[in-house]
Design a protein around this motif. Structure first.
Motif, PDB file in Angstrom:
ATOM      1  N   THR A  68       0.833  -1.207   0.000  1.00 44.65           N
ATOM      2  CA  THR A  68       0.000   0.000   0.000  1.00 44.65           C
ATOM      3  C   THR A  68       0.862   1.249   0.000  1.00 44.65           C
ATOM      4  OG1 THR A  68      -1.791  -1.104   1.214  1.00 44.65           O
ATOM      5  CG2 THR A  68      -1.789   1.293   1.212  1.00 44.65           C
ATOM      6  N   ILE A  69       0.529   2.173  -0.885  1.00 45.05           N
ATOM      7  CA  ILE A  69       1.073   3.534  -0.829  1.00 45.05           C
ATOM      8  C   ILE A  69      -0.037   4.401  -0.254  1.00 45.05           C
ATOM      9  CG2 ILE A  69       1.933   5.491  -2.162  1.00 45.05           C
ATOM     10  CD1 ILE A  69       3.078   3.510  -4.164  1.00 45.05           C
ATOM     11  N   GLU A  70       0.109   4.759   1.006  1.00 46.14           N
ATOM     12  CA  GLU A  70      -0.989   5.397   1.734  1.00 46.14           C
ATOM     13  C   GLU A  70      -1.029   6.896   1.462  1.00 46.14           C
ATOM     14  OE1 GLU A  70      -2.860   5.372   6.258  1.00 46.14           O
ATOM     15  OE2 GLU A  70      -0.967   4.350   5.823  1.00 46.14           O
ATOM     16  N   THR A  71      -2.227   7.384   1.140  1.00 49.85           N
ATOM     17  CA  THR A  71      -2.438   8.811   0.854  1.00 49.85           C
ATOM     18  C   THR A  71      -3.497   9.376   1.789  1.00 49.85           C
ATOM     19  OG1 THR A  71      -4.034   8.200  -0.871  1.00 49.85           O
ATOM     20  CG2 THR A  71      -1.762   8.594  -1.560  1.00 49.85           C
ATOM     21  N   SER A  72      -3.290   9.208   3.094  1.00 47.72           N
ATOM     22  CA  SER A  72      -4.297   9.609   4.083  1.00 47.72           C
ATOM     23  C   SER A  72      -4.535  11.110   4.112  1.00 47.72           C
ATOM     24  CB  SER A  72      -3.879   9.114   5.476  1.00 47.72           C
ATOM     25  OG  SER A  72      -2.582   9.589   5.794  1.00 47.72           O
ATOM     26  N   ASP A  73      -3.586  11.914   3.576  1.00 47.88           N
ATOM     27  CA  ASP A  73      -3.795  13.361   3.565  1.00 47.88           C
ATOM     28  C   ASP A  73      -4.971  13.761   2.683  1.00 47.88           C
ATOM     29  OD1 ASP A  73      -2.213  12.352   1.548  1.00 47.88           O
ATOM     30  OD2 ASP A  73      -1.111  14.213   1.204  1.00 47.88           O
ATOM     31  N   VAL A  74      -5.395  12.867   1.778  1.00 49.31           N
ATOM     32  CA  VAL A  74      -6.589  13.128   0.966  1.00 49.31           C
ATOM     33  C   VAL A  74      -7.819  13.228   1.869  1.00 49.31           C
ATOM     34  CG1 VAL A  74      -8.122  12.191  -0.798  1.00 49.31           C
ATOM     35  CG2 VAL A  74      -5.649  12.033  -1.095  1.00 49.31           C
ATOM     36  N   ILE A  75      -7.886  12.355   2.871  1.00 47.66           N
ATOM     37  CA  ILE A  75      -9.018  12.371   3.807  1.00 47.66           C
ATOM     38  C   ILE A  75      -9.041  13.686   4.575  1.00 47.66           C
ATOM     39  CG2 ILE A  75     -10.078  11.214   5.782  1.00 47.66           C
ATOM     40  CD1 ILE A  75      -8.664   8.647   4.902  1.00 47.66           C
ATOM     41  N   GLU A  76      -7.883  14.110   5.053  1.00 43.67           N
ATOM     42  CA  GLU A  76      -7.792  15.333   5.853  1.00 43.67           C
ATOM     43  C   GLU A  76      -8.225  16.562   5.058  1.00 43.67           C
ATOM     44  OE1 GLU A  76      -3.753  15.411   7.041  1.00 43.67           O
ATOM     45  OE2 GLU A  76      -3.826  13.453   8.046  1.00 43.67           O
ATOM     46  N   ASN A  77      -7.917  16.579   3.772  1.00 43.88           N
ATOM     47  CA  ASN A  77      -8.204  17.760   2.954  1.00 43.88           C
ATOM     48  C   ASN A  77      -9.573  17.717   2.281  1.00 43.88           C
ATOM     49  OD1 ASN A  77      -5.601  19.572   2.720  1.00 43.88           O
ATOM     50  ND2 ASN A  77      -4.897  17.444   2.727  1.00 43.88           N
ATOM     51  N   SER A  78     -10.328  16.674   2.523  1.00 47.42           N
ATOM     52  CA  SER A  78     -11.681  16.601   1.957  1.00 47.42           C
ATOM     53  C   SER A  78     -12.748  16.542   3.042  1.00 47.42           C
ATOM     54  CB  SER A  78     -11.809  15.369   1.050  1.00 47.42           C
ATOM     55  OG  SER A  78     -11.527  14.172   1.757  1.00 47.42           O
ATOM     56  N   ASP A  79     -12.340  16.754   4.308  1.00 48.78           N
ATOM     57  CA  ASP A  79     -13.278  16.654   5.425  1.00 48.78           C
ATOM     58  C   ASP A  79     -14.174  17.870   5.587  1.00 48.78           C
ATOM     59  OD1 ASP A  79     -12.767  14.138   6.256  1.00 48.78           O
ATOM     60  OD2 ASP A  79     -11.356  14.667   7.844  1.00 48.78           O
ATOM     61  N   GLY A  80     -13.834  18.988   4.946  1.00 49.85           N
ATOM     62  CA  GLY A  80     -14.589  20.225   5.165  1.00 49.85           C
ATOM     63  C   GLY A  80     -15.945  20.262   4.493  1.00 49.85           C
ATOM     64  N   LEU A  81     -16.254  19.284   3.640  1.00 49.14           N
ATOM     65  CA  LEU A  81     -17.502  19.303   2.884  1.00 49.14           C
ATOM     66  C   LEU A  81     -18.647  18.787   3.742  1.00 49.14           C
ATOM     67  CD1 LEU A  81     -18.884  19.705   0.126  1.00 49.14           C
ATOM     68  CD2 LEU A  81     -18.286  17.331  -0.421  1.00 49.14           C
ATOM     69  N   ASP A  82     -19.704  19.593   3.895  1.00 49.98           N
ATOM     70  CA  ASP A  82     -20.901  19.185   4.628  1.00 49.98           C
ATOM     71  C   ASP A  82     -21.837  18.467   3.657  1.00 49.98           C
ATOM     72  OD1 ASP A  82     -23.149  18.827   6.164  1.00 49.98           O
ATOM     73  OD2 ASP A  82     -23.272  20.902   6.860  1.00 49.98           O
ATOM     74  N   LEU A  83     -21.829  17.150   3.711  1.00 53.15           N
ATOM     75  CA  LEU A  83     -22.604  16.356   2.752  1.00 53.15           C
ATOM     76  C   LEU A  83     -24.108  16.527   2.948  1.00 53.15           C
ATOM     77  CD1 LEU A  83     -20.452  13.099   2.788  1.00 53.15           C
ATOM     78  CD2 LEU A  83     -20.441  14.937   1.093  1.00 53.15           C
ATOM     79  N   TYR A  84     -24.537  16.765   4.180  1.00 52.23           N
ATOM     80  CA  TYR A  84     -25.973  16.960   4.427  1.00 52.23           C
ATOM     81  C   TYR A  84     -26.503  18.203   3.719  1.00 52.23           C
ATOM     82  CZ  TYR A  84     -26.156  13.270   7.962  1.00 52.23           C
ATOM     83  OH  TYR A  84     -26.122  12.057   8.604  1.00 52.23           O
ATOM     84  N   GLU A  85     -25.637  19.208   3.564  1.00 52.63           N
ATOM     85  CA  GLU A  85     -26.057  20.442   2.902  1.00 52.63           C
ATOM     86  C   GLU A  85     -26.363  20.224   1.421  1.00 52.63           C
ATOM     87  OE1 GLU A  85     -26.838  23.654   3.718  1.00 52.63           O
ATOM     88  OE2 GLU A  85     -26.931  22.756   5.716  1.00 52.63           O
ATOM     89  N   LEU A  86     -25.739  19.216   0.833  1.00 53.39           N
ATOM     90  CA  LEU A  86     -25.970  18.955  -0.593  1.00 53.39           C
ATOM     91  C   LEU A  86     -27.417  18.572  -0.867  1.00 53.39           C
ATOM     92  CD1 LEU A  86     -22.727  16.996  -1.572  1.00 53.39           C
ATOM     93  CD2 LEU A  86     -23.297  19.382  -2.022  1.00 53.39           C
ATOM     94  N   ASP A  87     -28.117  18.067   0.145  1.00 50.64           N
ATOM     95  CA  ASP A  87     -29.521  17.706  -0.024  1.00 50.64           C
ATOM     96  C   ASP A  87     -30.384  18.932  -0.270  1.00 50.64           C
ATOM     97  OD1 ASP A  87     -31.708  15.980  -0.130  1.00 50.64           O
ATOM     98  OD2 ASP A  87     -32.093  16.122   2.018  1.00 50.64           O
TER      99      ASP A  87
END
Length: 511
Positions: A68-87
């Protein structure tokens, strides 16, 4: 002699595929998408291939030939999106947000130090598998390593991946994924669907692709032509089945393997005990891996707790925090193995956001659904399930105690829902070959045949040629020319004729 040659040839082909080196690129931060990647890539490794996977997550109990080449920083930089608001957002806002999300995933994956180290290494691969998820620059991995490209779509067939494999988009029957439409749309739904399809296509071509082209140029060490890699996949594996999607015409280069990740595993002792003792039945409630039940508004949360307290069934709820005020029949856990829970005979209902994995697992196990979709393809998935007769659907915005309780009772007590769910389960399970084996066959097929492509004519045509708009324009132009020519001729001949007739009439009057 011939049988000996046949056996030798078969063994040779198998050995070529068996020792392949395969790169898997699964950059999406959604854990549900990683579940699919983990099952697929571990199976490839278990068949003797050497596997390297770029992903934000590490697999459980990976074999020694799985790196595995782990790219966990992707998770950290995509956490700001409020998915409930998309509704609450418009169709256009949902489209824009999804492409912005894809750009974040692409950039933070490609600029990862370990990924850059791989790109500047002397590594070589026999095949590259890329998850098709708004990350088109990542198709450059296949060109960089001079390997065949196989795409994987966790959402099945969508308006985003049709064009890559040469399927024309038909807005009259192909609903855009952000809507709750099926392939039977009324007039006004078709208008909205057409507008959304055109907007999505134009934004992808004129805004999204230039950004992805820039990432390709910036992060890959060698020059790669974006236009050459965009439609260069040998084949695409689709996480779909006609029970989870709709009946569509697929070319040879698109293979449906929906349900490949579902397997039956033992439950933990506490969950097994809860379900075994649920003599009045049990309900599973989960909003998936991306949505957090703990982020629900207090108003909605209180309504749900009130309804659950009125039920005789036991409720297993994926809830990410402590919930001291929960009713005694409710059991919470930060993570639940929902596929295994859904297989228990006492489960009567699955309350779900309607993601593709959740819908697939419900169908596989024959469990009726109460869908509460929020974003992406969830509204479409639950709409299809409702039309198939094994689901009810409600909006999170419209959730009240009365409506929630009423739909729960209707879905559990009306026999048609469970009967239709069992019928769909039989259809999904009745396969010529196990879907995971089918996926392995086509992966190894691509290796053995050096990425042979089943190219459809659409890939060599302009969009106006595909829909014959050039012919339509040609016909209209010629009809217009004929009309104007006739009109022009009449403007000369008719006045002269009228003048002649007028002179004749005058002569007759004088006589």
């Amino acid at each position: 002699m011939k049988p000996v040659l046949f056996v030798f040839g078969t063994n040779l082909l198998f050995s070529i595929a068996q020792c392949a080196r395969i790169l898997g690129v699964f950059p999406a931060p959604g854990y549900s998408q990683f579940i699919l990647a983990e099952v697929l890539m571990k199976e490839i490794a278990n068949r003797g291939h050497e596997v390297t996977v770029i992903s934000p997550y590490k697999p459980h109990n990976a074999p020694p030939n799985y790196k595995t080449i782990e790219t966990s920083d992707v998770i950290e930089n995509s956490d700001g999106l409020d998915l409930y608001e998309l509704d609450n957002e418009s169709l256009f806002k949902n489209i824009l947000t999804t492409y912005e999300f894809g750009n974040i995933i692409t950039e933070f994956t490609l600029k990862n130090k370990e990924v850059q180290k791989l790109l500047h290494s002397d590594e070589s691969f026999d095949l590259v598998i890329v998850e098709q998820f708004f990350n088109d620059a990542m198709k450059g991995f296949a060109r960089h390593f001079n390997a065949p490209l196989v795409l994987f779509s966790s959402m099945g067939l969508t308006e985003w991946n049709k064009e890559y494999m040469g399927i024309p988009a038909l807005p009259s029957i192909n609903a855009i994924s952000y809507t709750s439409y099926t392939n039977r749309m009324n007039f006004f739904e078709r208008i909205r669907n057409l507008i959304g399809t055109i907007f999505d296509y134009c934004y992808r071509k004129w805004v999204f692709y230039p950004i992805q082209r820039e990432y390709l140029s910036r992060y890959f060490p060698n020059s790669i032509d974006f236009d050459e890699i965009i439609n260069n996949a040998s084949l695409m594996l689709l996480n779909s089945h006609f029970t989870t999607s709709e009946n569509v015409l697929l070319p040879y280069n698109m293979i449906e393997i929906g349900g490949f990740h579902v397997s039956q595993n033992p439950l933990s002792k506490d969950i097994q005990k809860i379900l075994d003792e649920a003599t009045d039945g049990a309900i599973l409630f989960s909003l998936g891996s991306n949505l957090q039940s703990s982020d629900l508004t207090p108003k909605i949360l209180n309504a749900i707790l009130s309804v659950f307290g009125q039920l005789k069934q036991k409720v297993l709820w994926k809830f990410e925090k402590d919930l001291p005020e929960k009713p005694s029949n409710v059991f919470i856990s930060k993570w639940l193995k929902q596929a295994d829970i859904l297989a228990h005979p006492n489960i009567q209902l699955f309350i779900t956001h309607g993601g593709m994995l959740s819908t697939t697992e419900a169908i596989f196990n024959g469990v009726p659904i109460l869908g509460i979709p929020v974003f992406a393809d969830q509204k479409m998935n639950t709409a299809r399930a409702k039309r198939a007769g094994f689901a009810n659907v409600m909006s999170l915005k419209d959730l009240t105690e009365e409506t929630f309780l009423s739909l729960i009772n209707e879905t559990i007590n009306e026999p048609k829902y469970s009967e239709n769910a069992r019928k769909m389960s039989n259809l999904m399970r009745d396969r010529v070959v196990r879907p995971l084996d089918l996926a392995m066959y086509w992966v190894e097929y691509a290796i053995r045949n050096k990425g042979v492509r089943f190219e459809t004519p659409v890939l060599k045509m302009y969009w106006f040629q595909v829909y014959m708009l050039d012919i339509l324009c040609f016909v209209i132009f010629n009809l217009l020319v004929i009309y104007l020519s006739v009109k022009y001729l009449c403007s000369f001949t008719l006045p002269k004729k009228c003048k002649r007739n007028s002179k004749v009439n005058d002569r007759k009057k004088r006589q």
